[in-house]
Design a protein around this motif. Structure first.
Motif, PDB file in Angstrom:
ATOM      1  N   ARG A 125     -29.500  11.199  35.299  1.00  0.00           N
ATOM      2  CA  ARG A 125     -29.938  11.330  33.905  1.00  0.00           C
ATOM      3  C   ARG A 125     -28.742  11.186  32.953  1.00  0.00           C
ATOM      4  NH1 ARG A 125     -33.223  15.022  35.078  1.00  0.00           N
ATOM      5  NH2 ARG A 125     -31.769  16.758  34.979  1.00  0.00           N
ATOM      6  N   GLU A 126     -27.622  11.842  33.274  1.00  0.00           N
ATOM      7  CA  GLU A 126     -26.440  11.772  32.399  1.00  0.00           C
ATOM      8  C   GLU A 126     -25.825  10.370  32.394  1.00  0.00           C
ATOM      9  OE1 GLU A 126     -25.736  13.896  30.210  1.00  0.00           O
ATOM     10  OE2 GLU A 126     -27.027  15.505  30.959  1.00  0.00           O
ATOM     11  N   VAL A 131     -16.549  12.257  29.907  1.00  0.00           N
ATOM     12  CA  VAL A 131     -16.670  12.637  31.310  1.00  0.00           C
ATOM     13  C   VAL A 131     -18.083  13.130  31.612  1.00  0.00           C
ATOM     14  CG1 VAL A 131     -15.855  14.332  33.000  1.00  0.00           C
ATOM     15  CG2 VAL A 131     -14.228  13.230  31.481  1.00  0.00           C
ATOM     16  N   ILE A 132     -18.533  12.838  32.817  1.00  0.00           N
ATOM     17  CA  ILE A 132     -19.771  13.377  33.366  1.00  0.00           C
ATOM     18  C   ILE A 132     -19.351  14.117  34.625  1.00  0.00           C
ATOM     19  CG2 ILE A 132     -22.029  12.825  34.347  1.00  0.00           C
ATOM     20  CD1 ILE A 132     -21.758  10.078  32.797  1.00  0.00           C
ATOM     21  N   ALA A 133     -19.510  15.439  34.653  1.00  0.00           N
ATOM     22  CA  ALA A 133     -18.982  16.221  35.772  1.00  0.00           C
ATOM     23  C   ALA A 133     -19.912  17.362  36.150  1.00  0.00           C
ATOM     24  CB  ALA A 133     -17.608  16.778  35.404  1.00  0.00           C
ATOM     25  N   SER A 134     -19.782  17.791  37.389  1.00  0.00           N
ATOM     26  CA  SER A 134     -20.577  18.930  37.847  1.00  0.00           C
ATOM     27  C   SER A 134     -19.998  20.226  37.277  1.00  0.00           C
ATOM     28  CB  SER A 134     -20.597  18.991  39.372  1.00  0.00           C
ATOM     29  OG  SER A 134     -19.419  19.587  39.872  1.00  0.00           O
ATOM     30  N   ASP A 135     -20.816  21.258  37.295  1.00  0.00           N
ATOM     31  CA  ASP A 135     -20.386  22.560  36.775  1.00  0.00           C
ATOM     32  C   ASP A 135     -19.392  23.263  37.692  1.00  0.00           C
ATOM     33  OD1 ASP A 135     -22.195  23.180  38.789  1.00  0.00           O
ATOM     34  OD2 ASP A 135     -23.535  24.347  37.493  1.00  0.00           O
ATOM     35  N   GLU A 136     -19.031  22.658  38.809  1.00  0.00           N
ATOM     36  CA  GLU A 136     -18.006  23.212  39.691  1.00  0.00           C
ATOM     37  C   GLU A 136     -16.621  22.647  39.390  1.00  0.00           C
ATOM     38  OE1 GLU A 136     -17.792  25.640  42.027  1.00  0.00           O
ATOM     39  OE2 GLU A 136     -19.829  26.224  41.499  1.00  0.00           O
ATOM     40  N   VAL A 137     -16.525  21.722  38.458  1.00  0.00           N
ATOM     41  CA  VAL A 137     -15.244  21.107  38.109  1.00  0.00           C
ATOM     42  C   VAL A 137     -14.537  21.984  37.076  1.00  0.00           C
ATOM     43  CG1 VAL A 137     -14.135  19.080  37.099  1.00  0.00           C
ATOM     44  CG2 VAL A 137     -16.077  18.796  38.657  1.00  0.00           C
ATOM     45  N   VAL A 141     -22.116  18.028  31.463  1.00  0.00           N
ATOM     46  CA  VAL A 141     -22.001  18.845  32.668  1.00  0.00           C
ATOM     47  C   VAL A 141     -23.384  18.996  33.289  1.00  0.00           C
ATOM     48  CG1 VAL A 141     -21.299  21.089  33.590  1.00  0.00           C
ATOM     49  CG2 VAL A 141     -20.021  20.066  31.693  1.00  0.00           C
ATOM     50  N   PHE A 142     -23.448  18.795  34.601  1.00  0.00           N
ATOM     51  CA  PHE A 142     -24.712  18.929  35.328  1.00  0.00           C
ATOM     52  C   PHE A 142     -24.500  19.867  36.520  1.00  0.00           C
ATOM     53  CE2 PHE A 142     -22.417  15.520  37.322  1.00  0.00           C
ATOM     54  CZ  PHE A 142     -22.658  15.692  38.674  1.00  0.00           C
ATOM     55  N   PRO A 143     -25.569  20.450  37.056  1.00  0.00           N
ATOM     56  CA  PRO A 143     -25.435  21.372  38.194  1.00  0.00           C
ATOM     57  C   PRO A 143     -24.898  20.652  39.438  1.00  0.00           C
ATOM     58  CG  PRO A 143     -27.633  21.535  37.229  1.00  0.00           C
ATOM     59  CD  PRO A 143     -26.960  20.349  36.604  1.00  0.00           C
TER      60      PRO A 143
END
Length: 186
Positions: free
Chosen positions: A177-178, A147-153, A166-168
Protein backbone atom coordinates in the motif's frame (compact mmCIF):
# COMPACT_ATOMS: atom_id res chain seq x y z
CA UNK A 1 23.87 2.37 24.84
CA UNK A 2 21.40 1.43 22.10
CA UNK A 3 21.24 3.23 18.74
CA UNK A 4 17.45 3.68 18.92
CA UNK A 5 14.61 3.68 21.43
CA UNK A 6 13.09 0.55 19.84
CA UNK A 7 16.36 -1.37 20.14
CA UNK A 8 16.67 -0.14 23.73
CA UNK A 9 13.21 -1.52 24.46
CA UNK A 10 14.25 -4.91 23.11
CA UNK A 11 17.43 -4.91 25.21
CA UNK A 12 15.55 -3.73 28.32
CA UNK A 13 13.00 -6.51 27.89
CA UNK A 14 15.64 -9.20 27.27
CA UNK A 15 17.81 -8.17 30.23
CA UNK A 16 15.13 -6.70 32.49
CA UNK A 17 16.72 -3.26 32.54
CA UNK A 18 14.66 -0.36 33.90
CA UNK A 19 14.17 2.52 31.45
CA UNK A 20 16.17 4.97 33.58
CA UNK A 21 19.30 2.80 33.14
CA UNK A 22 19.72 3.37 29.41
CA UNK A 23 19.66 6.15 26.82
CA UNK A 24 19.93 6.40 23.04
CA UNK A 25 22.99 7.30 20.96
CA UNK A 26 22.02 7.29 17.25
CA UNK A 27 24.51 6.50 14.50
CA UNK A 28 26.20 9.45 12.76
CA UNK A 29 25.81 10.05 9.02
CA UNK A 30 28.39 11.53 6.64
CA UNK A 31 26.53 14.66 5.54
CA UNK A 32 29.18 15.48 2.96
CA UNK A 33 28.69 12.17 1.13
CA UNK A 34 24.93 11.90 1.58
CA UNK A 35 23.42 15.11 0.23
CA UNK A 36 20.18 15.89 -1.63
CA UNK A 37 20.19 15.98 -5.43
CA UNK A 38 20.44 19.46 -6.94
CA UNK A 39 18.27 18.69 -9.96
CA UNK A 40 14.65 17.57 -10.15
CA UNK A 41 13.29 14.10 -10.72
CA UNK A 42 14.30 12.35 -13.93
CA UNK A 43 11.69 10.93 -16.28
CA UNK A 44 11.00 7.22 -16.16
CA UNK A 45 9.68 4.78 -13.62
CA UNK A 46 9.55 5.58 -9.92
CA UNK A 47 12.85 4.31 -8.54
CA UNK A 48 12.68 2.60 -5.16
CA UNK A 49 15.94 1.48 -3.58
CA UNK A 50 16.23 -1.43 -1.21
CA UNK A 51 19.71 -1.21 0.29
CA UNK A 52 20.51 -3.91 2.80
CA UNK A 53 22.51 -6.93 3.71
CA UNK A 54 20.66 -9.78 2.03
CA UNK A 55 20.27 -11.79 5.20
CA UNK A 56 17.89 -12.88 7.92
CA UNK A 57 15.46 -10.31 9.37
CA UNK A 58 16.05 -7.76 6.60
CA UNK A 59 12.79 -8.38 4.72
CA UNK A 60 14.35 -9.83 1.56
CA UNK A 61 11.41 -12.21 1.18
CA UNK A 62 9.00 -9.27 1.42
CA UNK A 63 10.84 -7.39 -1.34
CA UNK A 64 10.64 -10.45 -3.60
CA UNK A 65 6.92 -10.90 -2.87
CA UNK A 66 6.31 -7.18 -3.38
CA UNK A 67 7.98 -7.30 -6.80
CA UNK A 68 5.52 -10.02 -7.83
CA UNK A 69 2.55 -8.02 -6.54
CA UNK A 70 3.59 -4.89 -8.46
CA UNK A 71 3.59 -6.53 -11.89
CA UNK A 72 0.66 -4.33 -12.94
CA UNK A 73 2.95 -1.30 -12.43
CA UNK A 74 5.67 -2.49 -14.81
CA UNK A 75 7.09 0.51 -16.61
CA UNK A 76 5.91 2.79 -13.77
CA UNK A 77 8.05 1.46 -10.88
CA UNK A 78 11.52 -0.03 -10.55
CA UNK A 79 12.87 -1.66 -7.38
CA UNK A 80 16.64 -1.62 -7.28
CA UNK A 81 18.01 -4.06 -4.66
CA UNK A 82 21.59 -3.35 -3.56
CA UNK A 83 23.72 -5.22 -1.03
CA UNK A 84 25.61 -8.35 -0.12
CA UNK A 85 25.37 -11.21 2.34
CA UNK A 86 26.81 -11.67 5.80
CA UNK A 87 29.08 -14.51 6.84
CA UNK A 88 26.27 -16.08 8.87
CA UNK A 89 23.26 -15.53 6.60
CA UNK A 90 22.89 -15.35 2.82
CA UNK A 91 19.43 -14.65 1.37
CA UNK A 92 20.75 -13.67 -2.07
CA UNK A 93 19.36 -16.86 -3.70
CA UNK A 94 15.84 -15.56 -2.94
CA UNK A 95 16.51 -12.58 -5.20
CA UNK A 96 16.40 -14.88 -8.24
CA UNK A 97 12.61 -14.72 -7.74
CA UNK A 98 12.40 -10.94 -8.15
CA UNK A 99 9.94 -10.02 -10.89
CA UNK A 100 12.31 -8.87 -13.69
CA UNK A 101 9.60 -6.56 -15.07
CA UNK A 102 9.83 -4.33 -11.98
CA UNK A 103 13.02 -5.19 -10.07
CA UNK A 104 16.70 -6.08 -10.20
CA UNK A 105 19.45 -7.09 -7.80
CA UNK A 106 22.87 -5.60 -8.45
CA UNK A 107 24.91 -6.79 -5.48
CA UNK A 108 27.19 -4.50 -3.54
CA UNK A 109 28.27 -1.11 -4.83
CA UNK A 110 31.09 1.22 -3.76
CA UNK A 111 30.16 4.00 -1.27
CA UNK A 112 30.32 6.85 -3.83
CA UNK A 113 28.06 4.96 -6.24
CA UNK A 114 25.62 4.28 -3.40
CA UNK A 115 25.48 8.00 -2.60
CA UNK A 116 24.63 8.70 -6.27
CA UNK A 117 21.96 5.98 -6.25
CA UNK A 118 20.30 7.57 -3.23
CA UNK A 119 20.23 10.94 -4.99
CA UNK A 120 18.58 9.39 -8.06
CA UNK A 121 15.96 7.45 -6.05
CA UNK A 122 12.36 8.45 -5.48
CA UNK A 123 12.11 6.40 -2.27
CA UNK A 124 14.04 3.92 -0.15
CA UNK A 125 12.33 1.00 1.53
CA UNK A 126 13.50 -0.89 4.59
CA UNK A 127 11.07 -3.70 5.51
CA UNK A 128 13.19 -5.22 8.29
CA UNK A 129 11.59 -7.46 10.88
CA UNK A 130 14.22 -6.38 13.42
CA UNK A 131 16.53 -3.43 12.88
CA UNK A 132 18.33 -1.62 15.70
CA UNK A 133 18.91 1.47 13.54
CA UNK A 134 19.34 1.10 9.71
CA UNK A 135 22.02 3.41 8.41
CA UNK A 136 20.40 3.08 4.98
CA UNK A 137 17.33 4.95 6.24
CA UNK A 138 19.40 7.74 7.74
CA UNK A 139 21.54 7.96 4.58
CA UNK A 140 18.42 8.16 2.40
CA UNK A 141 16.88 10.90 4.54
CA UNK A 142 20.18 12.83 4.50
CA UNK A 143 20.06 12.50 0.71
CA UNK A 144 16.60 14.05 0.63
CA UNK A 145 14.88 10.77 -0.25
CA UNK A 146 11.63 9.71 1.47
CA UNK A 147 11.56 6.36 3.22
CA UNK A 148 9.11 3.48 3.57
CA UNK A 149 10.09 1.41 6.60
CA UNK A 150 8.75 -1.05 9.12
CA UNK A 151 8.04 0.02 12.69
CA UNK A 152 11.03 -2.08 13.83
CA UNK A 153 13.51 0.25 12.10
CA UNK A 154 15.07 2.42 14.80
CA UNK A 155 16.15 5.18 12.41
CA UNK A 156 12.52 6.20 11.72
CA UNK A 157 11.90 7.32 15.30
CA UNK A 158 10.79 10.93 15.35
CA UNK A 159 10.92 11.33 11.55
CA UNK A 160 8.10 13.40 10.06
CA UNK A 161 5.42 11.29 8.36
CA UNK A 162 5.66 13.54 5.28
CA UNK A 163 9.02 11.95 4.46
CA UNK A 164 8.68 8.60 6.21
CA UNK A 165 5.87 6.08 5.82
CA UNK A 166 5.93 3.48 8.59
CA UNK A 167 4.12 0.15 8.37
CA UNK A 168 3.88 -2.81 10.80
CA UNK A 169 6.87 -5.17 10.54
CA UNK A 170 5.98 -8.21 8.46
CA UNK A 171 2.96 -6.47 6.94
CA UNK A 172 3.32 -7.17 3.23
CA UNK A 173 -0.10 -5.68 2.43
CA UNK A 174 0.84 -2.47 4.27
CA UNK A 175 4.23 -2.29 2.52
CA UNK A 176 2.53 -2.71 -0.85
CA UNK A 177 0.00 0.00 0.00
CA UNK A 178 2.79 2.46 0.91
CA UNK A 179 4.81 1.69 -2.23
CA UNK A 180 1.71 2.17 -4.41
CA UNK A 181 1.08 5.52 -2.69
CA UNK A 182 4.66 6.52 -3.43
CA UNK A 183 4.23 5.62 -7.10
CA UNK A 184 0.94 7.53 -7.31
CA UNK A 185 2.53 10.68 -5.79
CA UNK A 186 5.52 10.74 -8.18
Amino acid sequence: LPVSRRFGEHIACDYRLPAHRWGVVPNPIDLERFTPAREGREDGPVRILYVSRMSARKGVDMVVALSQRLHDLRGRVWIHAIGGATTWSDYRPLLAYLNPAVASFDGQVPPEQLARLYRSADAVMQPSLYEPFALTVAEALASGVPVIASDEVGAVEGVNSEVCAVFPAGGLDALEREVRRSVARA
